[in-house]
Design an enzyme around this catalytic site. Structure first.
Site, mmCIF file in Angstrom:
data_model
loop_
_atom_site.group_PDB
_atom_site.id
_atom_site.type_symbol
_atom_site.label_atom_id
_atom_site.label_comp_id
_atom_site.label_asym_id
_atom_site.label_seq_id
_atom_site.Cartn_x
_atom_site.Cartn_y
_atom_site.Cartn_z
ATOM 1 N N HIS A 136 0.876 -1.191 0.000
ATOM 2 C CA HIS A 136 0.000 0.000 0.000
ATOM 3 C C HIS A 136 0.904 1.230 0.000
ATOM 4 O O HIS A 136 1.487 1.569 1.016
ATOM 5 C CB HIS A 136 -0.905 0.016 1.234
ATOM 6 C CG HIS A 136 -1.878 1.154 1.259
ATOM 7 N ND1 HIS A 136 -3.235 0.963 1.417
ATOM 8 C CD2 HIS A 136 -1.711 2.486 1.147
ATOM 9 C CE1 HIS A 136 -3.847 2.131 1.404
ATOM 10 N NE2 HIS A 136 -2.945 3.080 1.250
ATOM 11 N N HIS A 168 1.627 5.362 -1.612
ATOM 12 C CA HIS A 168 1.257 6.565 -2.373
ATOM 13 C C HIS A 168 2.518 7.172 -2.969
ATOM 14 O O HIS A 168 3.407 7.592 -2.231
ATOM 15 C CB HIS A 168 0.577 7.590 -1.458
ATOM 16 C CG HIS A 168 -0.716 7.090 -0.901
ATOM 17 N ND1 HIS A 168 -1.923 7.265 -1.538
ATOM 18 C CD2 HIS A 168 -0.986 6.379 0.225
ATOM 19 C CE1 HIS A 168 -2.885 6.696 -0.830
ATOM 20 N NE2 HIS A 168 -2.338 6.147 0.247
ATOM 21 N N LYS A 220 -9.337 -0.169 -5.814
ATOM 22 C CA LYS A 220 -9.390 0.471 -4.497
ATOM 23 C C LYS A 220 -10.743 1.131 -4.268
ATOM 24 O O LYS A 220 -11.191 1.936 -5.098
ATOM 25 C CB LYS A 220 -8.281 1.525 -4.396
ATOM 26 C CG LYS A 220 -8.233 2.299 -3.078
ATOM 27 C CD LYS A 220 -7.697 1.459 -1.932
ATOM 28 C CE LYS A 220 -7.808 2.177 -0.593
ATOM 29 N NZ LYS A 220 -6.745 3.131 -0.338
ATOM 30 N N HIS A 250 -4.610 -0.745 5.824
ATOM 31 C CA HIS A 250 -4.161 -0.001 7.009
ATOM 32 C C HIS A 250 -5.111 -0.112 8.201
ATOM 33 O O HIS A 250 -5.659 0.873 8.674
ATOM 34 C CB HIS A 250 -3.897 1.481 6.689
ATOM 35 C CG HIS A 250 -4.918 2.150 5.809
ATOM 36 N ND1 HIS A 250 -6.258 2.170 6.096
ATOM 37 C CD2 HIS A 250 -4.787 2.827 4.649
ATOM 38 C CE1 HIS A 250 -6.875 2.829 5.150
ATOM 39 N NE2 HIS A 250 -6.013 3.244 4.256
ATOM 40 N N ASP A 280 1.455 2.534 3.529
ATOM 41 C CA ASP A 280 0.635 3.735 3.369
ATOM 42 C C ASP A 280 1.509 4.985 3.451
ATOM 43 O O ASP A 280 1.036 6.042 3.877
ATOM 44 C CB ASP A 280 -0.497 3.775 4.410
ATOM 45 C CG ASP A 280 -1.599 4.769 4.042
ATOM 46 O OD1 ASP A 280 -1.673 5.172 2.865
ATOM 47 O OD2 ASP A 280 -2.371 5.140 4.941
HETATM 48 ZN ZN LIG Z 1 -3.398 5.112 1.701
#
Ligand SMILES: [Zn+2]
Length: 346
Positions: free
Chosen positions: A14, A16, A100, A175, A247
């Protein structure tokens, strides 16, 4: 005492990476230690079609340092207008590894997310048929629900009913931050959960006591200590239902240290030393590889990485960069607030 630990190269399930100047700044930070990552699609506009995913993947590859083997695993952003045929083609051709689900308004750039699950049932049915995982941002966004309860309420009112309706749908609870999330994911099978580095370290006191700490603010927000301890037990258990998804979510400092600060902790730079510290504290260094390099790959039906990474422990605390620079300004690297003696051998 262990001073040296060699693992299959980890995957971040996960991540970004953003776009443009921020992508250029942060992509090398993940590529240094990780073999692959599940790339979140919440750009502006979102990565919502196969063509957009292909174009974004090309931009990520172009942002990597020359000679890097890092493989971005793409996802699509589910909207109420997502075309099941486009999702099926993207999955069958290998362009995407998951879809997602963001409840509308749940986090950064999620206003285009899903309001009514009925509208996306044809996509979810197709995904169940294909075995394509749905990654969920598991928080309700109803204003009446307290922010600290939103994950547990999501499980009861959205996730569990959805899984009863579509038992073949493969789901990753992204998460997780609560004991309830840990308990629900424990059933495994076609269900799994990612756990971040920072949620193994922070409880809500770290965020709020002694002055608000904008660089510890993330979504889902850190919870009470007993939830953090439940996450630690889960991550270090070896149970294949739990694996690493950092995350890691960069924002420039000007947007974090702000009257309406953005949510996200930037942990790509130092995640593996921090995890070695946590797993050592839990007496579970022998299970770190399962969490970082095996369980996630198994759930996504990916071959295990053959390359390796070595962590070494030194008597001296490791000095991590306080910030990385992006064209838009500095990005603060997550500071755990304690000395860490592990580092990745370069
Ligand atoms: Zn995220």
């Amino acid at each position: 005492m262990i001073h040296r630990l060699t693992l299959k190269r980890p995957d971040d399930m996960h991540l970004h990476l953003r776009d443009g100047a921020m992508l250029a700044a942060v992509a090398p930070e993940s590529a240094r230690d990780f073999a692959r990552a599940i790339i979140m699609p919440n750009l502006v506009p979102p990565v919502a079609t196969m063509a957009q995913a292909q174009a974004y993947r090309a931009r990520i590859l172009a942002a990597l340092p020359h000679g890097t083997a890092f493989e971005p695993l793409m996802t699509l952003y589910l909207t109420e207008t997502t075309d099941p045929a486009d999702v099926a083609e993207a999955a069958r051709s290998g362009v995407i590894k998951a879809v997602k689900l963001y409840p509308a308004g749940a986090t950064t750039n999620s206003h285009g997310g899903v309001r009514d699950l009925d509208k996306v049932m044809p996509v979810l049915e197709k995904m169940a048929e294909l075995g394509l995982p749905l990654c969920t941002h598991g928080e309700v966004t109803t204003p009446e629900v307290d922010i600290f309860d939103r994950e547990a309420v999501f499980i009861d009112t959205v996730l569990d009913p959805l899984r009863r309706r579509l038992p073949d749908l493969r789901v990753v609870m992204e998460h997780i931050t609560t004991q309830e999330g840990v308990a629900y994911a424990a059933q495994g099978g076609n269900l799994a959960a990612t756990i971040t580095t920072h949620h193994l370290i922070l409880n809500r006191n770290h965020v709020l006591v002694g002055g608000i700490k904008p660089h510890y603010y993330c979504l889902p927000v850190a919870k009470r200590e007993h939830h953090r301890l439940a996450l630690r037990r889960a991550a270090t258990s070896g149970n294949p239902a739990y694996f690493l998804g950092t995350d890691s979510a960069p924002h420039v400092d000007a947007l974090k240290e702000h009257a309406c600060g953005c949510a996200g902790c930037f942990t790509a730079t130092n995640t593996l030393p921090l995890l070695a510290h946590v797993f050592e504290e839990e007496g579970a260094l022998d299970r770190l590889e399962a969490f970082t390099s095996q369980n996630g790959a198994a759930f996504y039906h990916l071959a295990l990485n053959t390359s390796q990474i070595t962590l070494i422990k030194s008597p001296h605390p490791t000095v991590f960069p306080a910030k990385i620079q992006s064209e838009g300004g500095p990005v603060t690297v997550f500071d755990p607030g304690f000395a860490v003696h592990w580092q990745v051998q370069s």
